[in-house]
Structures are given as C-alpha cells and as structure tokens.
Design a protein around this motif. Sequence first.
Motif, PDB file in Angstrom:
ATOM      1  N   GLU A 134      -3.807  -6.390  -9.295  1.00 23.92           N
ATOM      2  CA  GLU A 134      -4.276  -4.944  -9.296  1.00 23.92           C
ATOM      3  C   GLU A 134      -3.534  -3.951  -8.223  1.00 23.92           C
ATOM      4  O   GLU A 134      -3.005  -5.182  -7.508  1.00 23.92           O
ATOM      5  N   LEU A 135      -3.909  -3.397  -7.798  1.00 24.21           N
ATOM      6  CA  LEU A 135      -2.676  -2.917  -6.764  1.00 24.21           C
ATOM      7  C   LEU A 135      -4.160  -2.747  -5.742  1.00 24.21           C
ATOM      8  O   LEU A 135      -4.907  -2.628  -5.856  1.00 24.21           O
ATOM      9  N   LEU A 136      -3.584  -2.537  -4.726  1.00 28.95           N
ATOM     10  CA  LEU A 136      -4.585  -2.677  -3.605  1.00 28.95           C
ATOM     11  C   LEU A 136      -5.258  -1.689  -2.864  1.00 28.95           C
ATOM     12  O   LEU A 136      -4.187  -0.540  -3.132  1.00 28.95           O
ATOM     13  N   ARG A 137      -6.293  -1.117  -3.374  1.00 25.22           N
ATOM     14  CA  ARG A 137      -6.798   0.247  -3.005  1.00 25.22           C
ATOM     15  C   ARG A 137      -7.799  -0.332  -1.948  1.00 25.22           C
ATOM     16  O   ARG A 137      -8.253  -1.051  -1.495  1.00 25.22           O
ATOM     17  N   HIS A 141      -7.096   6.033   2.001  1.00 21.62           N
ATOM     18  CA  HIS A 141      -6.240   5.284   1.445  1.00 21.62           C
ATOM     19  C   HIS A 141      -4.633   6.256   1.821  1.00 21.62           C
ATOM     20  O   HIS A 141      -3.478   6.092   2.378  1.00 21.62           O
ATOM     21  N   SER A 142      -5.035   7.982   1.269  1.00 24.93           N
ATOM     22  CA  SER A 142      -3.389   8.476   1.446  1.00 24.93           C
ATOM     23  C   SER A 142      -2.991   8.817   3.044  1.00 24.93           C
ATOM     24  O   SER A 142      -1.994   8.686   3.162  1.00 24.93           O
ATOM     25  N   LEU A 143      -4.076   8.845   3.826  1.00 23.75           N
ATOM     26  CA  LEU A 143      -3.758   8.771   5.490  1.00 23.75           C
ATOM     27  C   LEU A 143      -3.081   7.581   5.324  1.00 23.75           C
ATOM     28  O   LEU A 143      -2.014   6.885   6.609  1.00 23.75           O
ATOM     29  N   ILE A 144      -3.380   6.065   4.673  1.00 25.39           N
ATOM     30  CA  ILE A 144      -3.222   4.765   5.365  1.00 25.39           C
ATOM     31  C   ILE A 144      -1.472   4.955   5.323  1.00 25.39           C
ATOM     32  O   ILE A 144      -0.365   4.200   5.832  1.00 25.39           O
ATOM     33  N   ILE A 155       0.948  -1.120  -0.261  1.00 25.85           N
ATOM     34  CA  ILE A 155       0.541  -0.514   0.356  1.00 25.85           C
ATOM     35  C   ILE A 155       0.659   0.781  -0.030  1.00 25.85           C
ATOM     36  O   ILE A 155       0.817   2.403  -0.676  1.00 25.85           O
ATOM     37  N   GLU A 156       2.252   1.056   0.846  1.00 21.79           N
ATOM     38  CA  GLU A 156       2.444   2.438   0.854  1.00 21.79           C
ATOM     39  C   GLU A 156       3.289   3.016  -0.561  1.00 21.79           C
ATOM     40  O   GLU A 156       3.318   3.828  -0.613  1.00 21.79           O
ATOM     41  N   ASN A 157       3.803   1.650  -1.508  1.00 18.52           N
ATOM     42  CA  ASN A 157       4.731   1.513  -1.994  1.00 18.52           C
ATOM     43  C   ASN A 157       3.914   1.857  -3.682  1.00 18.52           C
ATOM     44  O   ASN A 157       4.291   1.431  -4.823  1.00 18.52           O
ATOM     45  N   VAL A 216       1.776   4.633   7.414  1.00 22.51           N
ATOM     46  CA  VAL A 216       2.873   3.146   7.398  1.00 22.51           C
ATOM     47  C   VAL A 216       4.093   3.336   7.006  1.00 22.51           C
ATOM     48  O   VAL A 216       5.055   3.763   7.739  1.00 22.51           O
ATOM     49  N   SER A 217       4.396   5.037   6.218  1.00 27.16           N
ATOM     50  CA  SER A 217       5.732   4.782   5.466  1.00 27.16           C
ATOM     51  C   SER A 217       6.110   5.865   7.138  1.00 27.16           C
ATOM     52  O   SER A 217       7.590   5.564   6.918  1.00 27.16           O
ATOM     53  N   LYS A 218       5.651   6.955   7.516  1.00 27.51           N
ATOM     54  CA  LYS A 218       5.826   7.789   8.896  1.00 27.51           C
ATOM     55  C   LYS A 218       6.042   6.206  10.271  1.00 27.51           C
ATOM     56  O   LYS A 218       7.663   6.682  10.779  1.00 27.51           O
TER      57      LYS A 218
END
Length: 696
Positions: free
Chosen positions: A414-417, A490-493, A402-404, A497-499
């Motif tokens: 598919e990418l995970l949304r 989605h962008s919050l998650i 999800i992060e990348n 994750v990245s932080k």
Amino acid sequence: MKLISDYFGCMVFDDAVMKERLSEETYASLKRTIEHGRSLNLSVANAVASAMKDWAVSLGATHYTHWFQPMTGITAEKHDSFISPAEKGKVIMEFSGKELVKGESDASSFPSGGLRATFEARGYTAWDATSYAFIKDGVLCIPTAFCSYGGEALDKKTPLLRSMEALNRQTLRVLKLFGNEEVTSVKTTAGPEQEYFLIDKDLFTQRKDLVYTGRTLFGAKPPKGQELEDHYYGVIKPRVQAFMKDLDEELWKLGVLAKTEHNEVAPAQHELAPIFATTNIAADHNQLTMEIMQKVAKKHDLVCLLHEKPFEGVNGSGKHNNWSISTNTGMNLLEPGDTPCENAHFLLFLCAVIKAVDDYQDLLRVSVASAGNDHRLGAHEAPPAIVSIFLGTELTEILESIENDTPYGAKEKELLRVGVHTLPKFPKDTTDRNRTSPFAFTGNKFEFRMLGSSASISDTNTVLNTAVAEVLKQFADELETADDFETALHSLIKRVVSKHKRIIFNGNGYDDAWTAEAEKRGLLNLKTTPDALPHFIAEKNVKLFTSHKVYTEKEMYSRYEILLESYCKLITIEGRTMADMARQEILPAVSEYGKLLADTMLAKKSVCDGLDNSYERETLSELSALQAKAFASVKALEEALSACKQIDNVTALSKHCKDNVLRTMRSLRDAADGLERIVSVDYWPFPTYGDLLFGV
Ligand code: ADP
Ligand code: MG
C-alpha cells in the motif's frame, strides 16, 4: 555512606520544600503562577519570600541575589544581605515579596547595545518562578529575567521565555486540529551535553594566553596527539575521577541532574551530560554547571577550560543541544507513535522542524557564532558551518515515499497515507548514528551540535522555538481552513518534503564533497562570525522575531551590535596577549638560546683543530631567520591592532579583526611554533602542549 537521594536538591527551594513550608493556599497560588504563567499577587509573594528566607537562613545563607544571564553570556549576581535594622541596634533577617519578585540592578556596565541610555542606568530583574531558587556559596539565588525600565530585554532568558510562549501558542492550535483538547500547555525540553578540558592549575598560570583568553595562542604540536584515540571513553585518571565525583555532588545538591561523565576524544577532554529538563531550566542549569565545573576544578588544583578551541590541532569543545517538544500530558511530540493518529502528529512536527531549520538556517548559524567557535566549525572535527539535518535512511525513505506516492519498503504494497496508515517501524537508535551532522534526529528528539562549549543554550533555543512556532503557525493557518483535514495534512506534508528536502543530508558532514554539494543545493555556508551575524538583522528574521513578540526590532539591532562588539573585543585581547608574549617572553628567550649557540659555536671553532659545530651553526641560522620572521609578524600584528582604533563602525571593525588581526596572529604563531621546535626546552618560556595535555 551518604545516599544521593538524601542530598539531591538539598540546596533547592523546590516543590517538596514549597509544599512543606507554604500554607496550602499560598502553595496553590504559587503553583498556578508556575504552571500557567499567572502573575503573583503581593500577599502571596510576601508569604513565599518569607518562607524562602527562613529556609535559606536555616541552611546558612546570609544574602540573596537575583541571578541572571546578561548578554555577555556568563551569569551575573549582585548580593544583598537579608539584614534589616531593628530596635536597640539589633538586626533582623528580612526578605519581602517585592524583593523576591522584582529587583533593581545598576546595569550600566552590562552591554546593552544602546538600549539603555547611560543616564538611565537601571534595569530590573523579575523572578522566573518556573526555575527554582537555590543556595550557592551562602547566597540565595533567585533565577530572574533582566529588563530595562522600558521593558526591553537585557538578558538571554527573557527572549527564551517569550519564544517558549510563542511555540506553546502555535502548538496548541495544531494539536486542536488533531482533536486534542486535553493538552493545555506545551514546553520545549533541552538536554545540553557539555564538553570541557581539565589542565593542571600550576601550568595554566604560567601561560598568559590561557589566563587572559582561555585558549593557547602559541604551541607546537606534541609528538602524541589524539591519533591513537585512546582517550575516548578511556579509563578516567584518579585526579579527574575525584574532580568528577565532587562535581556531581555539588551539582546534585543544586538539583542539576548530572548523569554521565566520560572522557572525550582529545587528551584531557571530558564530557558531562545531564538529564534533560524544560528549556529555561536546562539553560539555568547549564550556566550553573559551567560555573561549578570551574569552581570545583580549582579545588582540585585543576583548571576547567570551557573555550571552544583551547588547543590547535586537537579537537575543540562543543555543546550538544538535545531538543524536543513535550505536552503537559506527558507526550513527546517528536516521538513516533504506534497509531495512525500518533504517526500523523509525529510527521507533522517532524516536517515543521525540517522546514524551520531550512527557512532559518542563517539564524541557527548566528545563534552559535562566536570568535571561539569559529575555530571549530568546519575544522574536520565539529560539524561544518553549513546547517543540515540528519534523519537516517529509514525516515528519509518514508518521507520520500510520501512525497512521491511510492510504496515504502519491499513488503509494503500500500501507499502511505498520513493519518490513515501506521508508519513502518524503523530502528530508533541505530548504532551507526551520524556524528558529523550539525542537526541530527536521534529517535525522539533533535540534537543540534554546532554550539560552542562556552555558549549559553538560550540563544539557540530561542531561535529553534521561534522558527518552529512560525512554521506551525503557517501549518495551522492552512489546516484550520481545510475542508478535509486528512487530505490537507497529507498534501501539506508532501509539499514540505519536496520543498525542503535539500536540508536533509545523511552523509559525512566532514567531507569536502559535502561543501560543494551543499552549495549546489543552495544551502548557506557562513564560515565566520562576521559572515554570519549580519543575517541576524535580515528583514525576514526581524519579521520572524517581531511577529512572534520574541524580540523587538530595537532589541535585535542592539543584540547585533553587542555580538559584533564582543567578537572584536575578544580578538583584540587575543592579539595584544600574543604581542606581549612574543615580545616579553618568546623573543628574549630565543635570543638567550641563540647566544648559547653562538658562544658554543665559537668555542668549538677555537679549539686547535676546530671541532664540528654544524648543530650550533645551522640551528643558529634557522633560529635567526625564524626570529626575524616572528619579530616582523609582531610588528605587523601591532599595526593591525592599532588600526582598530581608527575604525568606528563595528561591522567594518569585525571584518578588520577577521581579515587582518587574525591573519597577522596566524603568521606570528607559525614563526613562534617553529622556534619552539628548535629551542632547548630549558629556554622555552612557558609550558608546552605536551605538558598541558598530558600533565594531569
Ligand atoms: P549521545 O551522547 O549519544 O548523544 P546521551 O544519551 O549521552 O546521547 O545524551 C542524550 C541527551 O539528550 C541527554 O542529555 C538526555 O537527557 C537528552 N534527552 C533525551 N530525551 C530528550 C528530550 N525529549 N528532550 C530533550 N533532551 C532529551
Ligand atoms: Mg550527543
């Protein structure tokens, strides 16, 4: 044969008893109080009190008590009898609603860290109606919270209840965002697994260190320790079996859902796991469990040691706090679901916990800090003092993808949304579960493993609930204003994750390489209680607790002082006990044995052709050297102890205890354990590790 179902909860004023003994109206009103935290009006309280008293008296109770958890950690009770004078010198049994709802307590001898001026020695206890009343030893116990008249919390339960409130508030906001209007209340659940040691009572009483401090301050390693690992899940000995059976029965009568009992890794070590319950009830039940364990052990001529580290060189005892969040509609918010919406839920709550644990690592560490637990954390047996999260490889890979924005797994194209796709299935309960992680995701709950065995679970859960509430608040603030919920989610998650992925570690927590790696990642490694506790009153943490109304600033400072004070008190008691044992028992015994050696040596020498006396001669010389070392250490320890009196700042005193008292205790122990290895068993003044660990 007695059926468990016939006596389970027979000493509890639970829902069934309430239904049976209260009028429909009173019952409904009490239920509303319990479920929605409404206040109880006096006429209802009177009716409940009267029914409770009749029930208790019918089961032989004569007294009642408001049962609470002061900051000392153990539970406290002051018994009042039900009797009330009546005409013609007779008495009647009475218990009013006022007495049920609120009790007064002369609280001057409970630690308050300056919250209660000594002239205002009274505090009051207030019924926590969500935790059932019960009868123990002929006393009706009413689980309560304990406050000063100024409203400051003087116990561990009040902040816990406040933190559950805070989490409830914020979780409901988040659930609304998912369109869930059904859920009206959210509670955290806890299932604390409890480790303990059982030793023979006779042997216990022969050791001052065990009697005064609950742990051995001396003791050379026995030839056999836990290296064979033959104790873990091994056959339970008959005497222990009898204890466990009795313990289960006593706990079941009190409505405690004791579920599994088994041997642990160390010899003489065992574990009890209950079925989880709402956190405040689980906390009450765990306190009860610890108390009943000790009581039942005595009946079997055993002693139950709840100390975190009763024996050096043998695994210590911890408590695993299994934790989750569940709704009044029966949903576990940490349970991965089958639909995209359920998955989105799950991921959001998972990320909330990840961020909360990263942001408040220090508080989690503080919540398990104690002199006893300092011997465990980081000792290659318990999780290290570094807080990190184990998620397992599958879940970690999902978060990474999800992060990348990369596809997850080989088959997925598919990418995970989040919110659109279902999560790929990942094994829920893999058998190679990481047992070295301090904070592990175990399928549908987290297991926090840093707690010491004697700790109340209230502190840890207060931190967890509040930290997660804070993160959910931030999430809700952000998502409530978003134009497109799914994109924002989605962008919050992704961002979380990245932080916060630095806190995720799936490797071996006992490995030294992890300590170095954790430092690189900027994770805290607060090795001892004096290192950890000052973080409690760090600005960010004061802000956290005060903004969620869990603690006032004053309450936090007072708690900080109490914790440090009890750390210092414990260590000085240990130091004094050691000095006494050395001076009054060990050193004189060594001298006596030395005399025997000297006499024998001379006797051998005086035989006409002088027999070989190398054993006596060499042992005596070794003995004298070690004895001199032990004696010097006793004097150094006594000096360090008397220096304590000169230090009036408790923070400085805690450092002195850690750096000087503990250090001199260490060198005294080394010398004494060396002596134990060469002195005849007939002369050694108290039972050895071998006796204690293999004596049952
Ligand atoms: P292990 O010893 O492998 O860690 P156990 O099954 O012995 O696992 O213990 C797990 C503990 O977690 C039990 O006390 C159980 O009741 C508790 N538990 C299970 N589900 C939840 C939940 N949703 N919330 C809190 N605790 C839970
Ligand atoms: Mg466990």
